[in-house]
Design an enzyme around this catalytic site. Structure first.
Site, PDB file in Angstrom:
ATOM      1  N   GLU A 274       0.887  -1.212  -0.106  1.00  0.00           N
ATOM      2  CA  GLU A 274       0.031   0.129   0.042  1.00  0.00           C
ATOM      3  C   GLU A 274       0.990   1.131  -0.042  1.00  0.00           C
ATOM      4  OE1 GLU A 274      -4.030  -1.841   1.977  1.00  0.00           O
ATOM      5  OE2 GLU A 274      -2.839  -0.530   3.269  1.00  0.00           O
TER       6      GLU A 274
ATOM      7  N   CYS B 220      -1.560   6.317   9.868  1.00  0.00           N
ATOM      8  CA  CYS B 220      -0.021   5.804  10.434  1.00  0.00           C
ATOM      9  C   CYS B 220      -0.357   4.519  11.260  1.00  0.00           C
ATOM     10  CB  CYS B 220       0.547   6.538  11.196  1.00  0.00           C
ATOM     11  SG  CYS B 220       2.031   5.751  12.054  1.00  0.00           S
TER      12      CYS B 220
END
EC number: 2.1.1.192
Length: 373
Positions: free
Chosen positions: A94, A344
Site C-alpha cells: 500500500e 499511520c
C-alpha cells in the site's frame, strides 16, 4: 530461451551509465534516458526523440520499463488516496498520497509486509514475505505520478515529498532502498530535495550507520516508549538495539547530515494508558536531552484485532505540555486517511506471510502484557 530484459527502473544513474558504456554508447545517454523516465513519465523508447533510432532499437531489444500496477484505490474525505499496488504473485503493498496546501507527500513501502513485530502496527501483524526491488519502490512514485498526471509540457511532477513510512522497515532493505533514494534525489530522476525525502526506522543500528555513510536524507525514528522495558514490548527490535545504542546511532547520523538541520524527527504513537502518562512524558524528555529532536505525537489509529486504544485528547495534551516545558518542539500529528485505513500504522496490504505470524498472533493477542499508567 530469450534473455530476460533489464528493467531500467531498477538502475540508478551510475547503473545506467555502466549499461550504456557496456553497449558502446556515451554515458551521457543515461541522463537523457532518466529525464524521459522520471521527468515526463515516458516508457516507450520511440517517444524518446533526442535518442537516435539505432540506440532506441538497442534499448527496445535489451531493456524494458516496468512499474508495478495500481490494483485499486480509495479516496478519503480529506483528499488522502490509498493505493493498492500489485507487486506480483498475488501480493500487494500500500502507498498513500497525502495532499496539503504547501506540499504533496507520497508514503511509500519498502517491503512486502514487515520483519519487525511492533505490537501496535497493522503491517507488522501481517508477517513478512520479501523485500521490494528498486523498480517496485521507485515504481510506486512513478505509477502514482501517472495517476495524478505528469506535467508533460513542463516536466513538473505532482509529488513534492516522499516518506519511507509505508509497509516494511526500510533499513532492512538497504540494498534496494539506497539506489531508489538515489533516483529520488537525482536531478535527472525525481529531482527531490534531500530535505523532502524522509527515511523512517525503528532502530536497526548497523544499517543506520551505513545509511549515514552513503546518503543524506531526512530521518524519522520510531521511539514509542521512554524506556527499554516498555519498548521491548512495543518495538521488539529494541531487545537487540536498546534505546541508548539507537540514540547514539542517531547522533552519529546527525553529525554527518545537512538534511536534518541538526535534529531528528521522533515518532511517538499515543497508546491509551500504555505510554501516555505525564510521568512517561518527563521520562521521554530526559531520555532525549542529549539528542536534538522535534517530536511528533501520533494518535493511535486502531485496526481490527488491535489490543490497544487511542489516547484521549486530554491525555495527549497533558503529555505534549510536559514535553514543551523542557523546551522541546512538539507536534500532534493530524490524522489523515483514517476513514480508509490509510493512517499511520494501518497499512496491511495482501501478504503471503513467510513468518506464519498471523497464526501466532491469534494465540498471542491475549498475552500482551504492558504496565498500565
Amino acid at each position: 530461451m530469450s534473455e530476460k530484459k533489464i528493467n531500467l527502473l531498477d538502475l540508478d544513474r551510475k547503473g545506467l551509465r555502466a549499461l550504456f558504456t557496456e553497449m558502446g554508447e556515451k554515458p551521457f545517454r543515461a541522463d537523457q534516458l532518466m529525464k524521459w523516465l522520471y521527468h515526463f513519465g515516458v516508457s516507450d523508447f520511440e517517444q524518446m526523440t533526442n535518442i537516435n533510432k539505432v540506440l532506441r532499437a538497442k534499448l527496445a531489444a535489451r531493456c524494458e520499463v516496468v512499474a508495478p500496477e495500481i490494483s485499486s484505490y480509495q479516496k478519503s474525505a480529506d483528499g488522502t488516496i490509498k493505493f493498492a499496488i500489485n507487486v506480483g504473485n498475488g501480493q500487494e503493498v500500500e502507498t498513500v498520497y497525502i495532499p496539503e496546501e504547501d506540499r504533496a507527500t507520497l508514503c511509500v513501502s519498502s517491503q512486502v509486509g514487515c520483519a519487525l513485530e511492533c505490537t501496535f502496527c497493522s503491517t507488522a501483524q501481517q508477517g513478512f514475505n520479501r523485500n521490494l526491488t528498486v523498480s517496485e519502490i521507485v515504481g510506486q512514485i512513478w505509477r502514482v505520478s501517472h495517476f495524478l498526471g505528469f506535467q508533460k509540457e513542463t516536466g513538473e511532477r505532482p509529488i513534492s515529498n516522499v516518506v519511507m513510512m509505508g509497509m516494511g522497515e526500510p533499513l532492512l532493505n538497504l540494498k534496494n532502498v539506497m539506489p531508489a533514494i538515489d533516483i529520488m534525489l537525482d536531478d535527472f530522476g525525481f529531482s527531490l530535495s534531500k530535505r523532502r525525502v524522509t527515511v523512517s526506522t525503528s532502530g536497526v543500528v548497523p544499517a543506520l550507520d551505513i545509511l549515514g555513510d552513503n546518503l543524506d536524507v531526512a530521518l524519522a525514528v520510531s521511539i514509542h516508549a521512554p524506556n527499554d522495558e516498555l519498548r521491548d514490548v512495543l518495538v521488539p527490535v529494541n531487545k537487540k538495539y536498546p534505546l541508548q545504542e539507537f540514540l547514539a546511532a542517531i547522533r552519529r547520523y546527525l553529525a554527518k547530515s545537512n538534511a536534518n538541520r541538526g535534529r531528528v524527527t521522533l515518532e511517538y504513537v499515543m497508546l491509551d494508558h500504555i505510554n501516555d502518562s505525564t510521568d512517561q512524558a518527563h521520562e521521554l524528555a530526559e531520555l532525549m536531552k542529549d539528542t536534538p529532536c522535534k517530536i511528533n505525537l501520533i494518535p493511535f489509529n486502531p485496526y481490527p484485532g488491535s489490543p490497544y486504544g487511542r489516547s484521549s485528547n486530554s491525555r495527549i495534551d497533558r503529555f505534549s505540555k510536559v514535553l514543551m516545558e523542557y523546551g522541546l518542539t512538539v507536534i500532534v500529528r493530524k490524522t489523515r486517511g483514517d476513514d480508509i485505513d490509510a493512517a499511520c500504522g494501518q497499512l496491511a496490504g495482501d501478504i503471503r506471510d513467510r513468518t506464519k505470524r498471523l497464526a501466532k498472533k491469534r494465540m498471542q493477542d491475549s498475552q500482551i502484557s504492558v504496565t498500565i499508567n
